[in-house]
Write an enzyme that holds these catalytic residues in place. Structure first.
Site, mmCIF file in Angstrom:
data_model
loop_
_atom_site.group_PDB
_atom_site.id
_atom_site.type_symbol
_atom_site.label_atom_id
_atom_site.label_comp_id
_atom_site.label_asym_id
_atom_site.label_seq_id
_atom_site.Cartn_x
_atom_site.Cartn_y
_atom_site.Cartn_z
ATOM 1 N N PRO A 2 16.003 -25.987 -6.659
ATOM 2 C CA PRO A 2 16.640 -26.671 -7.777
ATOM 3 C C PRO A 2 15.795 -26.596 -9.044
ATOM 4 C CG PRO A 2 16.773 -27.994 -5.788
ATOM 5 C CD PRO A 2 15.878 -26.828 -5.471
ATOM 6 N N GLU A 3 16.469 -26.433 -10.164
ATOM 7 C CA GLU A 3 15.785 -26.410 -11.450
ATOM 8 C C GLU A 3 15.586 -27.840 -11.943
ATOM 9 O OE1 GLU A 3 15.265 -23.244 -13.012
ATOM 10 O OE2 GLU A 3 16.240 -22.160 -11.397
ATOM 11 N N LYS A 51 10.282 -31.242 -11.128
ATOM 12 C CA LYS A 51 11.158 -31.126 -9.965
ATOM 13 C C LYS A 51 10.914 -32.233 -8.936
ATOM 14 C CE LYS A 51 11.447 -26.125 -10.491
ATOM 15 N NZ LYS A 51 11.385 -24.824 -9.813
ATOM 16 N N ARG A 250 8.980 -14.770 -5.182
ATOM 17 C CA ARG A 250 10.374 -14.931 -5.569
ATOM 18 C C ARG A 250 10.989 -13.581 -5.931
ATOM 19 N NH1 ARG A 250 11.431 -19.889 -7.871
ATOM 20 N NH2 ARG A 250 10.145 -21.506 -6.942
#
Length: 263
Positions: A2-3, A51, A250
């Site tokens: 999640p951003e 976050k 990533r």
């Protein structure tokens, strides 16, 4: 993962559901808090820091505690009406349940769950850089932290929450496309770090308060991003096929024409 805007939205959902309410029960399904009972505690506020989710509570004897959680890739909080079925995820993924007279907050697959004195929150989030959606947002400090690692790729540097808190893979890819910078460019070779972090903050702020994340201004399915999630599709600017490769731990998406490498 999640951003920062998604975590901000989640914090607001919990705040609307629980703020000001006295808890009528709690259930912690994590070993370190298995015997914790927050019955009688009052939820003062729910906030986000990058976050990280911070649920601040006041105890019957004047104590102040913060319930910390991190969503990582798969965590989620949901608020239900009393008696409503908990349908968001399978029951075995539930980690925290907080009950109040008006709502039940259920945390699924949460990570880094901890309960600490509110005065000691910095032990959990003090290492973070300026929060793009927080009152402490400071673009100059974000630039200073990025520039302190000149040989690191800008793609990895933007994801390092110690530099600036809230950017995830989606915004990393989109910001660098819009700035015309290859994700592999060393930080020292990025033409305008201040412009890069300012754009990141603007994009997150634009999506704050809604669950559909768009960097293009389009909210319909398939039109919300320039490069993220669009491998092999034509670049919206030049028509070149969007590429996807690993960068650190990533994947990253970019246009090889619009984002030339610099060294």
């Amino acid at each position: 993962m999640p951003e920062g805007d998604t975590v901000w939205n989640t914090a607001r959902v919990l705040h609307r559901a629980l703020a000001g309410a006295r808890l009528t029960g709690s259930d912690f399904r994590v070993p370190q808090l298995a015997t914790t009972d927050l019955t009688g505690w009052t939820v003062r506020e729910s906030a986000s820091r990058g976050k990280h989710l911070l649920l601040r509570l006041d105890g019957p004897a004047g104590e102040e505690r913060t319930l910390h959680s991190h969503l990582r890739m798969d965590g989620a909080w949901r608020a239900y009406a009393p008696g409503e079925r908990w349908t968001a995820r399978p029951a075995h993924l539930i980690r925290v349940v907080l009950r109040s007279p008006g709502a039940v907050a259920v945390g699924y697959h949460l990570h880094e769950v901890a309960l600490v004195p509110t005065a000691e929150e910095s032990s959990l989030v003090g290492h973070l850089g300026p929060d793009l959606l927080g009152p402490d947002w400071d673009p100059d400090e974000a630039v200073r932290r990025l520039a302190a690692h000149p040989e690191q790729s800008i793609g990895e540097a933007l994801l390092d929450q110690r530099n600036l808190a809230g950017v995830g893979n989606l915004y990393k890819c989109e910001v660098l496309f819009l700035r015309g910078v290859s994700p592999w460019t060393p930080v020292r070779a990025v033409p305008d770090l201040a412009g890069t972090v300012t754009l990141a903050q603007r994009l997150l702020a634009a999506n704050r308060g809604r669950w559909t994340q768009s960097t293009t201004g389009v909210l319909r399915r398939g039109g919300t991003s320039y490069v993220y999630g669009r491998r092999a599709q034509p670049c919206r600017r030049c028509g070149t096929a969007i590429r996807k490769e690993e960068l650190g731990e990533r994947v990253t998406y970019w246009c090889p024409v619009c984002q030339p490498e610099r060294d």
